[in-house]
Design a protein around this motif. Structure first.
Motif, PDB file in Angstrom:
ATOM      1  N   LYS A 235       0.831  -1.201   0.000  1.00  0.00           N
ATOM      2  CA  LYS A 235       0.000   0.000   0.000  1.00  0.00           C
ATOM      3  C   LYS A 235       0.871   1.258   0.000  1.00  0.00           C
ATOM      4  O   LYS A 235       0.557   2.238  -0.672  1.00  0.00           O
ATOM      5  CB  LYS A 235      -0.932   0.005   1.220  1.00  0.00           C
ATOM      6  CG  LYS A 235      -2.048  -1.030   1.141  1.00  0.00           C
ATOM      7  CD  LYS A 235      -2.929  -0.954   2.380  1.00  0.00           C
ATOM      8  CE  LYS A 235      -4.041  -2.002   2.306  1.00  0.00           C
ATOM      9  NZ  LYS A 235      -4.899  -1.983   3.525  1.00  0.00           N
ATOM     10  N   LEU A 236       1.969   1.208   0.768  1.00  0.00           N
ATOM     11  CA  LEU A 236       2.876   2.345   0.826  1.00  0.00           C
ATOM     12  C   LEU A 236       3.499   2.598  -0.543  1.00  0.00           C
ATOM     13  O   LEU A 236       3.616   3.745  -0.981  1.00  0.00           O
ATOM     14  CB  LEU A 236       3.982   2.087   1.862  1.00  0.00           C
ATOM     15  CG  LEU A 236       4.882   3.272   2.218  1.00  0.00           C
ATOM     16  CD1 LEU A 236       4.075   4.393   2.848  1.00  0.00           C
ATOM     17  CD2 LEU A 236       5.988   2.820   3.157  1.00  0.00           C
ATOM     18  N   SER A 238       2.181   1.731  -3.475  1.00  0.00           N
ATOM     19  CA  SER A 238       1.143   2.188  -4.398  1.00  0.00           C
ATOM     20  C   SER A 238       0.795   3.657  -4.198  1.00  0.00           C
ATOM     21  O   SER A 238       0.373   4.346  -5.130  1.00  0.00           O
ATOM     22  CB  SER A 238      -0.121   1.332  -4.231  1.00  0.00           C
ATOM     23  OG  SER A 238      -0.691   1.519  -2.947  1.00  0.00           O
ATOM     24  N   LYS A 239       0.958   4.172  -2.980  1.00  0.00           N
ATOM     25  CA  LYS A 239       0.646   5.568  -2.688  1.00  0.00           C
ATOM     26  C   LYS A 239       1.800   6.507  -3.043  1.00  0.00           C
ATOM     27  O   LYS A 239       1.632   7.721  -3.034  1.00  0.00           O
ATOM     28  CB  LYS A 239       0.298   5.739  -1.204  1.00  0.00           C
ATOM     29  CG  LYS A 239      -1.038   5.132  -0.810  1.00  0.00           C
ATOM     30  CD  LYS A 239      -1.298   5.361   0.672  1.00  0.00           C
ATOM     31  CE  LYS A 239      -2.652   4.783   1.083  1.00  0.00           C
ATOM     32  NZ  LYS A 239      -2.917   4.992   2.526  1.00  0.00           N
ATOM     33  N   ASN A 240       2.957   5.939  -3.331  1.00  0.00           N
ATOM     34  CA  ASN A 240       4.147   6.747  -3.617  1.00  0.00           C
ATOM     35  C   ASN A 240       4.773   6.275  -4.929  1.00  0.00           C
ATOM     36  O   ASN A 240       5.890   5.763  -4.971  1.00  0.00           O
ATOM     37  CB  ASN A 240       5.157   6.639  -2.469  1.00  0.00           C
ATOM     38  CG  ASN A 240       4.628   7.195  -1.169  1.00  0.00           C
ATOM     39  OD1 ASN A 240       4.761   8.377  -0.884  1.00  0.00           O
ATOM     40  ND2 ASN A 240       4.025   6.341  -0.364  1.00  0.00           N
ATOM     41  N   LYS A 241       4.032   6.466  -5.996  1.00  0.00           N
ATOM     42  CA  LYS A 241       4.417   5.907  -7.291  1.00  0.00           C
ATOM     43  C   LYS A 241       5.695   6.540  -7.849  1.00  0.00           C
ATOM     44  O   LYS A 241       6.462   5.880  -8.544  1.00  0.00           O
ATOM     45  CB  LYS A 241       3.263   6.063  -8.279  1.00  0.00           C
ATOM     46  CG  LYS A 241       2.055   5.204  -7.910  1.00  0.00           C
ATOM     47  CD  LYS A 241       0.930   5.348  -8.927  1.00  0.00           C
ATOM     48  CE  LYS A 241      -0.254   4.463  -8.528  1.00  0.00           C
ATOM     49  NZ  LYS A 241      -1.385   4.593  -9.490  1.00  0.00           N
ATOM     50  N   TYR A 275      12.109   6.579   0.470  1.00  0.00           N
ATOM     51  CA  TYR A 275      10.942   7.131   1.154  1.00  0.00           C
ATOM     52  C   TYR A 275      11.351   7.768   2.483  1.00  0.00           C
ATOM     53  O   TYR A 275      10.853   8.829   2.862  1.00  0.00           O
ATOM     54  CB  TYR A 275       9.921   6.024   1.399  1.00  0.00           C
ATOM     55  CG  TYR A 275       8.675   6.490   2.117  1.00  0.00           C
ATOM     56  CD1 TYR A 275       7.633   7.092   1.426  1.00  0.00           C
ATOM     57  CD2 TYR A 275       8.553   6.334   3.491  1.00  0.00           C
ATOM     58  CE1 TYR A 275       6.494   7.524   2.089  1.00  0.00           C
ATOM     59  CE2 TYR A 275       7.417   6.768   4.165  1.00  0.00           C
ATOM     60  CZ  TYR A 275       6.395   7.351   3.455  1.00  0.00           C
ATOM     61  OH  TYR A 275       5.281   7.787   4.117  1.00  0.00           O
ATOM     62  N   GLU A 283       4.912  13.594  -1.018  1.00  0.00           N
ATOM     63  CA  GLU A 283       4.125  12.388  -0.827  1.00  0.00           C
ATOM     64  C   GLU A 283       4.033  11.997   0.650  1.00  0.00           C
ATOM     65  O   GLU A 283       3.604  10.907   0.988  1.00  0.00           O
ATOM     66  CB  GLU A 283       4.739  11.246  -1.650  1.00  0.00           C
ATOM     67  CG  GLU A 283       4.795  11.562  -3.134  1.00  0.00           C
ATOM     68  CD  GLU A 283       5.530  10.485  -3.911  1.00  0.00           C
ATOM     69  OE1 GLU A 283       5.268   9.302  -3.645  1.00  0.00           O
ATOM     70  OE2 GLU A 283       6.341  10.813  -4.765  1.00  0.00           O
ATOM     71  N   LEU A 285       2.641  11.836   4.371  1.00  0.00           N
ATOM     72  CA  LEU A 285       1.289  11.842   4.914  1.00  0.00           C
ATOM     73  C   LEU A 285       1.064  13.081   5.775  1.00  0.00           C
ATOM     74  O   LEU A 285       1.984  13.574   6.428  1.00  0.00           O
ATOM     75  CB  LEU A 285       1.071  10.588   5.761  1.00  0.00           C
ATOM     76  CG  LEU A 285       1.199   9.244   5.022  1.00  0.00           C
ATOM     77  CD1 LEU A 285       1.081   8.107   6.006  1.00  0.00           C
ATOM     78  CD2 LEU A 285       0.142   9.135   3.949  1.00  0.00           C
TER      79      LEU A 285
END
Length: 490
Positions: A235-236, A238-241, A275, A283, A285
């Motif tokens: 999920k992490l 996918s949220k930070n393409k 990241y 990106e 949160l």
């Protein structure tokens, strides 16, 4: 002689005249009383080996002090060799890590001239080093090897390299010039993609990560017994393409450069690193941003012992500096990553007061954090530098007005004395009490501190601190001035 930073600090906190109790030493070093006693036993063991005499003596109910038998001697003489010995142990540790799983013992030690007992002592020290990284070190017959997870091995390599290579450009990995050039090109690629210059320690982290991969591939010693990708990690990603794509591109570049096929887990590990140091925050949160500001608020208010920021001058600059570090730090904590700080030992010794104060504050924050990984000493070390920078900025070129009733000659003599004793002050001028009152608006807009030799107190001018001093500038006067300069609330 092999003493670590805390053990050396114990020596700096003791003297020949006065006893110091274990609890006081423990508070300074942020360890338990039991650990202090263990360190003292270790120090005495080392000095017994060199001098046939214990350096630290103890007395029940009084504590510890240095033995007068060492008065007039350079007790640090043999410690000059400790760095060399420590680096030698780290070098051997790296050789074992890169040669995992097996290595001939004599090839590792490279000390045929050592006696059997000396070799055993060296192997014991190496075993202790590996314990710090949750790696088991084995030595039987003619071979040495290690047992540990691939993740632990990589973290150990990362840590040991940073401990031994603060002044080298190739990080002591003995990489080919072409490898170094390739790694630098990938760092430049990252900077282009995120449109952000990577400063230390973030550029160092990326270079180190890529260097370890290259080195291990060259050695043919890379494996993937690392836990597979979890749903949370997917999920992490996918949220930070943007970062995910960048990690994929770099791993493809590595694969082509080394002619080696990497497991998908390598792409995830690189993504996590990117990241964790993502500086542009695009990106990140929203909750990270809010948490960062809460942590900053707690640290600064606790550090300066304030209930609000009304009387904290220039605090915005300090908070912005801290923010630049804490936001990516939160990402690291979430991912279970640690940033290395090869300046940590020097920071703890040179800025001990600030480091200890921040450590106490961070300990209370760690209790509230939901992350499994907590804020460690490496992070605290970097925060210490920000606070020391803040102190330097607010105490350098402080604009000072002298309010005197004496003649010009005496005033000029006092100015010379002040500049000599407190050189970071900028004396903007000398006025009488009446002149200061008449030019109140100018004084308030151009002055940080007022020093007066007049017995009758002058009226307050805004919130500018006023210190009464002697025309002769006594040591007590200097202490009062320095106290005001060090008080970040002023």
């Amino acid at each position: 002689m092999f003493l670590n930073t805390n053990e050396r600090q114990v020596l700096s906190l003791l003297n020949f005249e006065n006893y110091v109790v274990a609890s006081v030493l423990a508070k300074q070093l942020l360890v338990s009383d039991k650990t202090v006693r263990r360190m003292i036993a270790k120090i005495n063991e080392e000095y017994l080996a060199y001098y046939n005499n214990a350096l630290i003596i103890s007395q029940p109910g009084k504590g510890f002090k240095l033995s007068t038998d060492f008065k007039g001697k350079n007790i640090y003489e043999h410690l000059k060799m400790s760095d060399q010995e420590e680096n030698e142990l780290y070098r051997i540790t790296l050789k074992i890590l890169f040669s995992h799983p097996y290595k001939r013992r004599d090839d590792v030690l490279e000390t045929d001239y050592l006696s059997a007992s000396a070799k055993i002592i060296k192997l014991k020290k190496i075993k202790e080093l590996f314990k710090n990284y949750n790696i088991i070190f084995k030595a039987e017959q003619h071979y040495v090897w290690i047992n540990g997870e691939e993740d632990s091995i990589r973290k150990a390599i990362n840590s040991v390299i940073l401990l031994t290579s603060s002044r080298t450009t190739n990080m002591n990995l003995q990489l080919f010039k072409g490898d170094n050039n390739f790694i630098n090109s990938q760092v430049e690629l990252i900077e282009e993609q995120i449109n952000q210059y990577l400063s230390y320690p973030y550029d160092w982290t990326i270079k180190l990560y890529l260097s370890i991969i290259v080195k291990r591939v060259r050695e043919g010693k890379i494996s993937w017994n690392i836990p597979k990708i979890t749903n949370i990690e997917e999920k992490l990603v996918s949220k930070n393409k943007v970062l995910a794509t960048l990690a994929k591109q770099i791993m493809q570049n590595l694969s082509h450069y080394l002619n080696f096929s990497f497991d998908k887990i390598e792409q995830l590990l690189l993504f996590q690193t990117l990241y964790a140091i993502n500086l542009n925050r695009q990106e990140s949160l929203k909750v990270d941003d809010e948490l960062a500001h809460e942590i900053i608020k707690h640290i600064t208010l606790q550090f300066f012992d304030k209930s609000d920021f009304k009387n904290l001058k220039q605090i915005d600059r300090l908070q912005e500096d801290i923010y630049q570090h804490i936001l990516p730090m939160i990402s690291r904590l979430r991912l279970g990553l640690h940033v290395e700080n090869n300046l940590l030992n020097e920071i703890k010794l040179k800025y001990n007061h600030t480091f200890v104060k921040l450590s106490t504050i961070i300990a209370s924050i760690n209790k509230e954090l939901a992350f499994e990984t907590k804020i460690d000493e490496a992070e605290i070390g970097y925060l210490t530098l920000y606070f020391e920078k803040f102190y330097l900025e607010i105490t350098t070129n402080k604009k000072v007005l002298l309010v005197c009733s004496t003649g010009i000659g005496t005033s000029e003599l006092l100015k010379i004395r002040i500049k000599k004793k407190v050189p970071n002050l900028n004396i903007i001028g000398t006025m009488s009490n009446r002149q200061a009152e008449k030019n109140k608006e100018y004084v308030q807009g151009n002055t940080d501190l007022i020093l007066t030799t007049i017995d009758t107190p002058i009226k307050e001018i805004g919130d500018i601190p006023i210190i009464m001093i002697s025309p002769l500038l006594t040591e007590n006067d200097i202490q009062k001035i320095n106290y005001i300069l060090e008080d970040s609330g002023e």
